[in-house]
Design a protein around this motif. Structure first.
Motif, PDB file in Angstrom:
ATOM      1  N   LEU A  51      97.270 104.032 -13.706  1.00 56.64           N
ATOM      2  CA  LEU A  51      96.589 104.348 -14.929  1.00 56.64           C
ATOM      3  C   LEU A  51      95.344 105.457 -14.575  1.00 56.64           C
ATOM      4  CD1 LEU A  51      96.439 100.821 -16.397  1.00 56.64           C
ATOM      5  CD2 LEU A  51      97.870 102.815 -17.094  1.00 56.64           C
ATOM      6  N   PHE A  80      96.272  92.765 -18.332  1.00 58.49           N
ATOM      7  CA  PHE A  80      94.951  93.390 -18.760  1.00 58.49           C
ATOM      8  C   PHE A  80      93.854  92.208 -18.977  1.00 58.49           C
ATOM      9  CE2 PHE A  80      97.641  96.980 -19.420  1.00 58.49           C
ATOM     10  CZ  PHE A  80      97.002  97.964 -19.219  1.00 58.49           C
ATOM     11  N   ALA A  84      95.777  92.765 -23.871  1.00 56.86           N
ATOM     12  CA  ALA A  84      96.618  93.776 -24.233  1.00 56.86           C
ATOM     13  C   ALA A  84      98.286  93.422 -25.113  1.00 56.86           C
ATOM     14  CB  ALA A  84      96.739  95.115 -23.624  1.00 56.86           C
ATOM     15  N   PHE A  86     101.105  92.999 -27.649  1.00 55.67           N
ATOM     16  CA  PHE A  86     101.264  93.795 -28.862  1.00 55.67           C
ATOM     17  C   PHE A  86     101.220  92.922 -30.229  1.00 55.67           C
ATOM     18  CE2 PHE A  86     104.345  95.513 -25.567  1.00 55.67           C
ATOM     19  CZ  PHE A  86     103.504  96.449 -25.160  1.00 55.67           C
ATOM     20  N   ARG A  87     100.163  93.035 -30.698  1.00 58.11           N
ATOM     21  CA  ARG A  87      99.831  92.182 -31.788  1.00 58.11           C
ATOM     22  C   ARG A  87     100.840  92.236 -32.828  1.00 58.11           C
ATOM     23  NH1 ARG A  87      93.956  94.743 -32.496  1.00 58.11           N
ATOM     24  NH2 ARG A  87      94.605  95.746 -30.807  1.00 58.11           N
ATOM     25  N   TYR A  88     101.650  93.206 -33.063  1.00 58.37           N
ATOM     26  CA  TYR A  88     102.587  93.189 -34.173  1.00 58.37           C
ATOM     27  C   TYR A  88     103.960  92.832 -33.931  1.00 58.37           C
ATOM     28  CZ  TYR A  88      99.142  95.208 -36.904  1.00 58.37           C
ATOM     29  OH  TYR A  88      97.842  95.434 -37.866  1.00 58.37           O
ATOM     30  N   MET A  89     104.276  92.281 -32.555  1.00 56.05           N
ATOM     31  CA  MET A  89     105.323  91.821 -32.017  1.00 56.05           C
ATOM     32  C   MET A  89     105.154  90.200 -31.620  1.00 56.05           C
ATOM     33  SD  MET A  89     106.613  94.673 -29.225  1.00 56.05           S
ATOM     34  CE  MET A  89     106.217  96.211 -29.750  1.00 56.05           C
ATOM     35  N   PHE A  97     109.718  93.449 -24.301  1.00 61.25           N
ATOM     36  CA  PHE A  97     109.570  94.841 -24.514  1.00 61.25           C
ATOM     37  C   PHE A  97     109.872  95.603 -23.159  1.00 61.25           C
ATOM     38  CE2 PHE A  97     106.985  98.736 -24.488  1.00 61.25           C
ATOM     39  CZ  PHE A  97     106.948  99.256 -25.610  1.00 61.25           C
TER      40      PHE A  97
ATOM     41  N   ARG B 104      89.759 111.758 -23.385  1.00 61.58           N
ATOM     42  CA  ARG B 104      88.486 112.260 -23.255  1.00 61.58           C
ATOM     43  C   ARG B 104      88.611 113.843 -23.029  1.00 61.58           C
ATOM     44  NH1 ARG B 104      87.360 108.029 -18.516  1.00 61.58           N
ATOM     45  NH2 ARG B 104      89.676 108.367 -18.178  1.00 61.58           N
ATOM     46  N   GLN B 181      91.112  99.934 -31.934  1.00 58.85           N
ATOM     47  CA  GLN B 181      92.138  99.350 -31.245  1.00 58.85           C
ATOM     48  C   GLN B 181      92.065  99.452 -29.691  1.00 58.85           C
ATOM     49  OE1 GLN B 181      95.977 100.979 -31.587  1.00 58.85           O
ATOM     50  NE2 GLN B 181      97.150  99.431 -31.077  1.00 58.85           N
ATOM     51  N   ASP B 184      94.455  99.725 -24.659  1.00 53.66           N
ATOM     52  CA  ASP B 184      95.189  98.853 -23.643  1.00 53.66           C
ATOM     53  C   ASP B 184      96.595  98.730 -23.933  1.00 53.66           C
ATOM     54  OD1 ASP B 184      92.961  98.403 -22.360  1.00 53.66           O
ATOM     55  OD2 ASP B 184      92.591  96.362 -22.955  1.00 53.66           O
ATOM     56  N   GLU B 185      96.866  98.493 -25.375  1.00 56.47           N
ATOM     57  CA  GLU B 185      98.319  98.252 -25.932  1.00 56.47           C
ATOM     58  C   GLU B 185      99.265  99.334 -25.332  1.00 56.47           C
ATOM     59  OE1 GLU B 185      99.165  96.515 -29.536  1.00 56.47           O
ATOM     60  OE2 GLU B 185      97.009  95.389 -29.511  1.00 56.47           O
ATOM     61  N   GLU B 187      98.756 101.431 -22.847  1.00 56.64           N
ATOM     62  CA  GLU B 187      98.740 101.440 -21.450  1.00 56.64           C
ATOM     63  C   GLU B 187      99.798 100.327 -20.949  1.00 56.64           C
ATOM     64  OE1 GLU B 187      94.854 101.009 -19.885  1.00 56.64           O
ATOM     65  OE2 GLU B 187      94.346 103.304 -19.707  1.00 56.64           O
ATOM     66  N   ALA B 188      99.728  99.182 -21.592  1.00 52.17           N
ATOM     67  CA  ALA B 188     100.621  98.232 -21.292  1.00 52.17           C
ATOM     68  C   ALA B 188     102.038  98.697 -21.362  1.00 52.17           C
ATOM     69  CB  ALA B 188     100.219  96.901 -21.972  1.00 52.17           C
ATOM     70  N   ALA B 189     102.310  99.288 -22.407  1.00 49.91           N
ATOM     71  CA  ALA B 189     103.662  99.832 -22.863  1.00 49.91           C
ATOM     72  C   ALA B 189     104.313 100.962 -21.969  1.00 49.91           C
ATOM     73  CB  ALA B 189     103.732 100.343 -24.413  1.00 49.91           C
ATOM     74  N   ALA B 190     103.280 101.784 -21.420  1.00 45.57           N
ATOM     75  CA  ALA B 190     103.546 102.958 -20.591  1.00 45.57           C
ATOM     76  C   ALA B 190     103.923 102.185 -19.266  1.00 45.57           C
ATOM     77  CB  ALA B 190     102.304 103.984 -20.542  1.00 45.57           C
ATOM     78  N   THR B 198     108.323 106.294 -27.981  1.00 42.17           N
ATOM     79  CA  THR B 198     108.645 104.784 -28.274  1.00 42.17           C
ATOM     80  C   THR B 198     107.263 104.135 -28.315  1.00 42.17           C
ATOM     81  OG1 THR B 198     110.353 105.112 -26.688  1.00 42.17           O
ATOM     82  CG2 THR B 198     109.811 102.997 -27.096  1.00 42.17           C
ATOM     83  N   ARG B 202     106.686 102.090 -31.626  1.00 40.65           N
ATOM     84  CA  ARG B 202     106.777 100.589 -31.568  1.00 40.65           C
ATOM     85  C   ARG B 202     105.280 100.018 -31.451  1.00 40.65           C
ATOM     86  NH1 ARG B 202     110.941  98.194 -29.079  1.00 40.65           N
ATOM     87  NH2 ARG B 202     110.127  96.303 -29.846  1.00 40.65           N
ATOM     88  N   VAL B 203     104.301 100.660 -30.977  1.00 42.11           N
ATOM     89  CA  VAL B 203     102.852 100.011 -30.786  1.00 42.11           C
ATOM     90  C   VAL B 203     101.831 100.604 -31.799  1.00 42.11           C
ATOM     91  CG1 VAL B 203     101.243  99.570 -28.939  1.00 42.11           C
ATOM     92  CG2 VAL B 203     103.634  99.642 -28.385  1.00 42.11           C
ATOM     93  N   PRO B 206     102.643 100.658 -36.098  1.00 41.64           N
ATOM     94  CA  PRO B 206     102.699  99.447 -36.896  1.00 41.64           C
ATOM     95  C   PRO B 206     101.205  99.292 -37.015  1.00 41.64           C
ATOM     96  CG  PRO B 206     104.167  98.984 -34.852  1.00 41.64           C
ATOM     97  CD  PRO B 206     103.537 100.611 -34.871  1.00 41.64           C
ATOM     98  N   HIS B 207     100.303  99.401 -36.185  1.00 46.28           N
ATOM     99  CA  HIS B 207      98.980  99.241 -36.374  1.00 46.28           C
ATOM    100  C   HIS B 207      98.305 100.067 -37.264  1.00 46.28           C
ATOM    101  CE1 HIS B 207      95.793  97.096 -34.307  1.00 46.28           C
ATOM    102  NE2 HIS B 207      94.919  98.106 -34.795  1.00 46.28           N
ATOM    103  N   LYS B 291      97.482  87.861 -41.996  1.00 44.88           N
ATOM    104  CA  LYS B 291      98.283  86.877 -41.177  1.00 44.88           C
ATOM    105  C   LYS B 291      98.324  87.325 -39.782  1.00 44.88           C
ATOM    106  CE  LYS B 291     102.975  87.875 -40.572  1.00 44.88           C
ATOM    107  NZ  LYS B 291     104.233  88.149 -41.003  1.00 44.88           N
TER     108      LYS B 291
END
Lengths: 352, 291
Positions: A51, A80, A84, A86-89, A97, B104, B181, B184-185, B187-190, B198, B202-203, B206-207, B291
């Motif tokens: 990263l 993390f 982290a 995915f809050r919409y899943m 995933f 950055r 947001q 992090d999310e 980075e997690a997906a990557a 994608t 997907r991440v 939706p947000h 929700k």
């Protein structure tokens, strides 16, 4: 060595986050990167994950230099600090995933996710969203999600920081068992030394972007190699003038004299103290119940430091004059540290 | 004795709280009535006047006024400019907000400030800038003429002006959501091997979905009503480069009051429709958020 960092440097502007970092980790070990905040431990973790890019130096995983391999192809699981998720899943989709991205067939994905959900003990929660889970449950989902694609290396950034004390205890043990059971190589970042001691096979102590020392928890605890480690590890207090305490060798130049509670023996005037001639008088300042022991701070020769007494021993009171005997002292000078033992103990062994 | 004392104390306490409530009640009434009167004078009364004037001569003259060919072409042009501005600004807004919140880089602050510029610059000046950039005195005018692409006093100019005036709306809505947001999310997906698109689909999407929809609604509302910049660039060629707000101005200038109000009522109806859409979007967004 399975994971190796060689001469890693990394700066953010004028801030040196990694200063010539070198270390190696064997396969299947669970290692703690321990240091105060801002000591560069998270940067090291993010560089191993891909990263962040080091300015110079090599990162080697399983014999291959991975500097130019993107994060997505290093085969590393990462948990993390914020999880982290995915809050919409749902829980299921979160764990699936990494497998869906790999375009595995549906049945394989279902089996793997079901297996992991069982492993983390969250059967029946598959359809919940992260916001409907407790902190500990989220952490476990993050763990399962990171493990789903079968990584060889699992990196965890402050994995227990956001969890309350009781659940944290359980999770620590759970995580340790789980990582050893699965045989992955794990590195976790923490600023909590108890956590590092309890969970890891090996600790790497970082400070100001450098690695201060690495070794097994007990080794680092007993033999701190640098001034920083000696003061950082354990509960430490500083003596203003160690020469005022009897039967220690004189050291000409030193910066600090450090003691830990287990280096200090406090006896009431009415109790027998074998080394009475080498003990000095001190005054009890505070007495606190610590659950499994009594912690006492005592002022003595102008220094204030702490010691412990067992619950079975007669109680001491605030203001009481007691005998204070010090077994060992860490003496630091510059970056180095030296252990001084009380000569009274040595003389006795010679006599016997 | 002691019980009596207690009673006195509690009674005094009650009186005090009661006095406080009375005080805030007066403040409450003043605040509410000021707001209501202000809204009525500034908003409700003019709206009623528009509708009243539009229908004063009855339904048939109204229908005649709004089915005038010039008015219909103005309506079409307005819708065309609005749709194009929304599409362009959605793409631009997403890209800009994404770049600002996720990377950055040097000049980031400058970029954020520049995005806000259209809100602070007077639309008339914005229009003049485009006239100077693309008009006869511009250095690129010969080039534009050679490819037969007219900006000033033509439809492209109107679209350009509309896009310019409305471009902060979408990025401004998405930006705070993306910034809150963090990365992090993504980075997690990557790390799990997901590719850029994608991750976005997907991440990230939706947000920001609800913020984006809200931004689109605001952008559309502003695009339909734009007058200043469009007025400078349009040249008022009837049936060609006239949008609804300009058509209203032309009719009004010709002392055709009833038709002017009739055309205005179309804009009012469009605005009300957009407001309703906005409320629905907001309501659904909020429910999802809870929700």
């Amino acid at each position: 060595m399975y994971i190796e960092l060689k001469n890693i440097n990394k700066s953010y502007g004028s801030f040196k986050a990694s200063d010539n970092v070198n270390f190696g980790i064997e396969k299947g070990r669970l290692v703690a990167l321990l240091g105060p905040s801002g000591s560069g431990k998270t940067t090291i973790l993010r560089m191993i994950a891909g990263l962040e890019k080091p300015d110079s130096g090599e990162i080697i995983i399983d014999g291959k230099v991975v500097n130019d391999i993107p994060a997505s192809r290093r085969g590393i699981g990462f948990v993390f600090q914020s999880y982290a998720l995915f809050r919409y899943m749902t829980v299921f989709d979160n764990i699936a995933f990494g497998l869906k991205v790999r375009k595995l067939n549906k049945q394989v994905i279902n089996e793997r996710v079901t297996e992991l959900v069982r492993l983390i003990g969250l059967e029946g929660f598959e359809k919940r969203y992260p916001s409907q889970l407790s902190g500990g449950q989220r952490q476990r989902v993050a763990f399962a999600r990171a493990l789903a694609p079968n990584p060889q290396v699992l990196l965890l950034d402050e994995p227990f920081a956001a969890i309350d004390a009781k659940v944290r205890q359980e999770l620590r043990k759970w995580l340790k068992d789980m990582i050893h059971k699965l045989g992955v190589t794990g590195i976790f970042v923490t600023h909590d030394q108890d956590e590092a001691i309890e969970v890891s096979d090996e600790i790497i102590v970082t400070n100001k972007g450098r690695v201060e020392q690495s070794g097994t928890p007990i080794d680092i605890y007993r033999n701190p190699a640098t001034a920083f480690t000696s003061a950082f590890f354990g509960v430490t207090s500083e003596l203003k003038d160690y020469k005022a305490f009897k039967s220690f060798d004189e050291v000409d130049e030193y910066d600090k004299a450090i003691v830990r509670p287990e280096f200090v023996k406090i006896t009431k005037k009415t109790e027998v103290q074998k080394y009475k001639s080498s003990a000095v008088e001190g005054r009890v300042e505070t007495v606190e119940f610590r659950g499994n022991s009594i912690e006492i701070t005592v002022s003595c020769n102008g220094s204030v430091f702490s010691a412990r007494r067992s619950l079975d021993e007669p109680a001491v009171e605030v203001g009481e004059i007691v005998d204070v005997f010090i077994y060992r002292i860490f003496i630091t000078h510059g970056d180095s540290v030296k252990l001084l033992k009380n000569n009274a103990i040595r003389e006795e062994t010679v006599v016997i | 004795m002691s019980a009596g004392n207690n009673q006195v104390i509690s009674r005094e306490g009650t009186t005090e709280i009661h006095a406080q409530t009375a005080g805030s009640k007066a403040v409450k009434i003043i605040l509410i009535s000021v707001s209501v009167i202000f809204l009525f004078v500034m908003l409700v009364m003019p709206l009623i006047t528009v509708i009243y004037e539009a229908f004063r001569k009855g339904l048939i003259p109204y229908l005649e006024a709004i089915s005038d060919p010039d008015t219909l072409s103005a309506l079409l042009l307005t819708l065309e400019a609005t749709v194009i501005a929304v599409v362009i600004n959605t793409v631009f807004g997403l890209f800009a907000a994404w770049a600002i919140s996720k990377f950055r880089f040097r000049g980031k602050k400058l970029l954020v400030t520049l995005i806000d510029l259209p809100v602070t610059v007077s639309p008339i000046i914005a229009g003049l800038i485009f006239v100077l950039t693309f008009g006869r005195q511009s250095i690129i005018y010969p080039l534009l003429e050679s490819i037969d692409f007219m900006v000033v006093y033509a439809v492209p100019g109107i679209i350009l002006a509309t896009v310019f005036v409305t471009f902060p709306f979408i990025s401004r809505e998405i930006l705070p959501v993306l910034e809150a947001q963090g990365t992090d999310e993504e980075e997690a997906a990557a790390l799990m091997g997901a590719k850029g698109f994608t991750i976005f689909r997907r991440v990230t999407l939706p947000h920001i979905k609800w913020a984006l929809l809200y931004g689109i609604v605001l952008c559309a509302a502003r695009a339909m009503g734009e007058f200043g910049a469009v007025s400078v660039l349009s040249g008022h060629l009837r049936g060609k480069t006239v949008t609804l707000p300009l058509q209203v101005e032309i009719l009004f200038g010709d002392n055709k009051f009833m038709p002017a109000f009739a055309v205005s009522s179309i804009l009012v109806v469009l605005a009300v429709v957009i407001l309703i859409v906005r409320s629905i979007v907001e309501y659904i967004g909020k429910r999802r958020g809870e929700k």
